[in-house]
Design a protein around this motif. Sequence first.
Motif, PDB file in Angstrom:
ATOM      1  N   PRO A 193      -2.350  16.162   0.106  1.00 52.27           N
ATOM      2  CA  PRO A 193      -1.449  15.630  -0.928  1.00 52.27           C
ATOM      3  C   PRO A 193      -0.060  15.272  -0.401  1.00 52.27           C
ATOM      4  CG  PRO A 193      -2.646  17.535  -1.767  1.00 52.27           C
ATOM      5  CD  PRO A 193      -2.926  17.456  -0.281  1.00 52.27           C
ATOM      6  N   GLU A 194       0.399  16.007   0.600  1.00 46.54           N
ATOM      7  CA  GLU A 194       1.705  15.691   1.201  1.00 46.54           C
ATOM      8  C   GLU A 194       1.623  14.419   2.041  1.00 46.54           C
ATOM      9  OE1 GLU A 194       4.617  17.272   0.489  1.00 46.54           O
ATOM     10  OE2 GLU A 194       3.345  18.265  -0.991  1.00 46.54           O
ATOM     11  N   TRP A 195       0.515  14.249   2.767  1.00 47.33           N
ATOM     12  CA  TRP A 195       0.350  13.016   3.549  1.00 47.33           C
ATOM     13  C   TRP A 195       0.314  11.797   2.631  1.00 47.33           C
ATOM     14  CZ3 TRP A 195       2.098  12.873   7.961  1.00 47.33           C
ATOM     15  CH2 TRP A 195       1.857  13.845   8.926  1.00 47.33           C
ATOM     16  N   GLN A 196      -0.313  11.927   1.493  1.00 48.29           N
ATOM     17  CA  GLN A 196      -0.420  10.786   0.580  1.00 48.29           C
ATOM     18  C   GLN A 196       0.947  10.258   0.180  1.00 48.29           C
ATOM     19  OE1 GLN A 196      -2.683  11.514  -3.005  1.00 48.29           O
ATOM     20  NE2 GLN A 196      -3.071   9.327  -3.251  1.00 48.29           N
ATOM     21  N   LYS A 197       1.929  11.129   0.037  1.00 47.13           N
ATOM     22  CA  LYS A 197       3.295  10.732  -0.336  1.00 47.13           C
ATOM     23  C   LYS A 197       4.007   9.972   0.784  1.00 47.13           C
ATOM     24  CE  LYS A 197       3.812  14.886  -3.125  1.00 47.13           C
ATOM     25  NZ  LYS A 197       4.528  16.168  -3.235  1.00 47.13           N
ATOM     26  N   LEU A 198       3.591  10.186   2.030  1.00 50.12           N
ATOM     27  CA  LEU A 198       4.302   9.637   3.187  1.00 50.12           C
ATOM     28  C   LEU A 198       3.667   8.385   3.785  1.00 50.12           C
ATOM     29  CD1 LEU A 198       5.050  12.959   5.092  1.00 50.12           C
ATOM     30  CD2 LEU A 198       6.641  11.600   3.717  1.00 50.12           C
ATOM     31  N   MET A 199       2.452   8.063   3.364  1.00 52.51           N
ATOM     32  CA  MET A 199       1.690   7.027   4.063  1.00 52.51           C
ATOM     33  C   MET A 199       1.401   5.826   3.166  1.00 52.51           C
ATOM     34  SD  MET A 199      -1.086   9.482   5.961  1.00 52.51           S
ATOM     35  CE  MET A 199      -1.755   8.173   6.970  1.00 52.51           C
ATOM     36  N   PRO A 200       1.335   4.627   3.760  1.00 49.11           N
ATOM     37  CA  PRO A 200       0.854   3.468   3.006  1.00 49.11           C
ATOM     38  C   PRO A 200      -0.563   3.742   2.487  1.00 49.11           C
ATOM     39  CG  PRO A 200       1.799   2.771   5.095  1.00 49.11           C
ATOM     40  CD  PRO A 200       1.710   4.274   5.132  1.00 49.11           C
ATOM     41  N   ARG A 201      -0.905   3.116   1.386  1.00 46.73           N
ATOM     42  CA  ARG A 201      -2.186   3.338   0.711  1.00 46.73           C
ATOM     43  C   ARG A 201      -3.380   3.233   1.654  1.00 46.73           C
ATOM     44  NH1 ARG A 201      -5.256  -0.576  -1.148  1.00 46.73           N
ATOM     45  NH2 ARG A 201      -3.551  -2.052  -1.074  1.00 46.73           N
ATOM     46  N   ARG A 202      -3.453   2.158   2.431  1.00 45.39           N
ATOM     47  CA  ARG A 202      -4.621   1.970   3.308  1.00 45.39           C
ATOM     48  C   ARG A 202      -4.652   2.980   4.450  1.00 45.39           C
ATOM     49  NH1 ARG A 202      -4.519  -4.253   3.048  1.00 45.39           N
ATOM     50  NH2 ARG A 202      -5.838  -4.594   1.252  1.00 45.39           N
ATOM     51  N   ASP A 203      -3.496   3.345   4.968  1.00 44.07           N
ATOM     52  CA  ASP A 203      -3.475   4.350   6.025  1.00 44.07           C
ATOM     53  C   ASP A 203      -3.984   5.690   5.493  1.00 44.07           C
ATOM     54  OD1 ASP A 203      -2.341   2.340   7.496  1.00 44.07           O
ATOM     55  OD2 ASP A 203      -0.545   3.455   8.051  1.00 44.07           O
ATOM     56  N   PHE A 204      -3.567   6.034   4.264  1.00 42.60           N
ATOM     57  CA  PHE A 204      -4.037   7.285   3.680  1.00 42.60           C
ATOM     58  C   PHE A 204      -5.536   7.229   3.398  1.00 42.60           C
ATOM     59  CE2 PHE A 204      -4.869  10.231   0.177  1.00 42.60           C
ATOM     60  CZ  PHE A 204      -4.483  11.406   0.798  1.00 42.60           C
ATOM     61  N   ALA A 205      -6.032   6.099   2.930  1.00 41.47           N
ATOM     62  CA  ALA A 205      -7.467   5.951   2.671  1.00 41.47           C
ATOM     63  C   ALA A 205      -8.262   6.119   3.972  1.00 41.47           C
ATOM     64  CB  ALA A 205      -7.758   4.598   2.031  1.00 41.47           C
ATOM     65  N   ARG A 206      -7.728   5.596   5.060  1.00 40.87           N
ATOM     66  CA  ARG A 206      -8.383   5.777   6.361  1.00 40.87           C
ATOM     67  C   ARG A 206      -8.403   7.258   6.742  1.00 40.87           C
ATOM     68  NH1 ARG A 206      -5.631   4.068  11.966  1.00 40.87           N
ATOM     69  NH2 ARG A 206      -4.171   5.511  11.056  1.00 40.87           N
ATOM     70  N   LEU A 207      -7.285   7.950   6.533  1.00 36.42           N
ATOM     71  CA  LEU A 207      -7.224   9.380   6.827  1.00 36.42           C
ATOM     72  C   LEU A 207      -8.228  10.143   5.961  1.00 36.42           C
ATOM     73  CD1 LEU A 207      -5.905  11.736   8.346  1.00 36.42           C
ATOM     74  CD2 LEU A 207      -4.154  11.788   6.550  1.00 36.42           C
ATOM     75  N   GLU A 208      -8.337   9.784   4.691  1.00 42.69           N
ATOM     76  CA  GLU A 208      -9.326  10.424   3.815  1.00 42.69           C
ATOM     77  C   GLU A 208     -10.745  10.232   4.350  1.00 42.69           C
ATOM     78  OE1 GLU A 208      -8.002  10.588  -0.773  1.00 42.69           O
ATOM     79  OE2 GLU A 208      -8.270   8.551   0.029  1.00 42.69           O
ATOM     80  N   ALA A 209     -11.045   9.039   4.832  1.00 40.35           N
ATOM     81  CA  ALA A 209     -12.376   8.762   5.381  1.00 40.35           C
ATOM     82  C   ALA A 209     -12.647   9.634   6.607  1.00 40.35           C
ATOM     83  CB  ALA A 209     -12.507   7.280   5.733  1.00 40.35           C
ATOM     84  N   VAL A 210     -11.649   9.838   7.443  1.00 38.79           N
ATOM     85  CA  VAL A 210     -11.805  10.672   8.634  1.00 38.79           C
ATOM     86  C   VAL A 210     -12.015  12.135   8.230  1.00 38.79           C
ATOM     87  CG1 VAL A 210     -10.620  11.537  10.701  1.00 38.79           C
ATOM     88  CG2 VAL A 210     -10.519   9.097  10.119  1.00 38.79           C
TER      89      VAL A 210
END
Length: 163
Positions: A126-143
């Motif tokens: 949840p903290e990463w989501q606040k700091l990252m562009p939408r697509r970058d966070f979606a990529r992190l979620e996939a990983v």
Amino acid sequence: MPPEQYAETVMKATAFACLYFTDEHDNPLQLRAVYSRIHPWQLAGGTMDPGERPWETALRECREETGIVFDGPAKLLASVFGQPGREWPYATIGFVFEGGRLTSGQIRSLTLDPAEHDEARVLPMPEWQKLMPRRDFARLEAVVEARRTGTAAFFDSWDWEDQ
């Protein structure tokens, strides 16, 4: 058509490879790039050099960016694809490999290259989501999901447009 002539007609792409590390509680480790306003938080890794294979790139870039000499097996967590855009004229192809869990001591002992990164953070999602562009966070979620399930992810919407 001769191969060199045909080669001029096909898509051009750059490739990257990186390692995905977490702390002992599975919170992702990322590095803050000093050179990218579009992708400010990144996994330990970078662009492939000519003649290099993805796993070699991940190991080299991780060592250069963090000081970690990783010797684990090559386990692919995700492949990434992005279309070119205004910010970058080529498609992007990436490989995210499993780096494992780091102790708090290992995280504290990271040695960053100040020409590339000025900070390393380990945060809950949840903290990463606040700091990252939408697509970058979606990529992190996939990983994260790929590690959780043991099934490699194919993330094909990491485009350069609308970051």
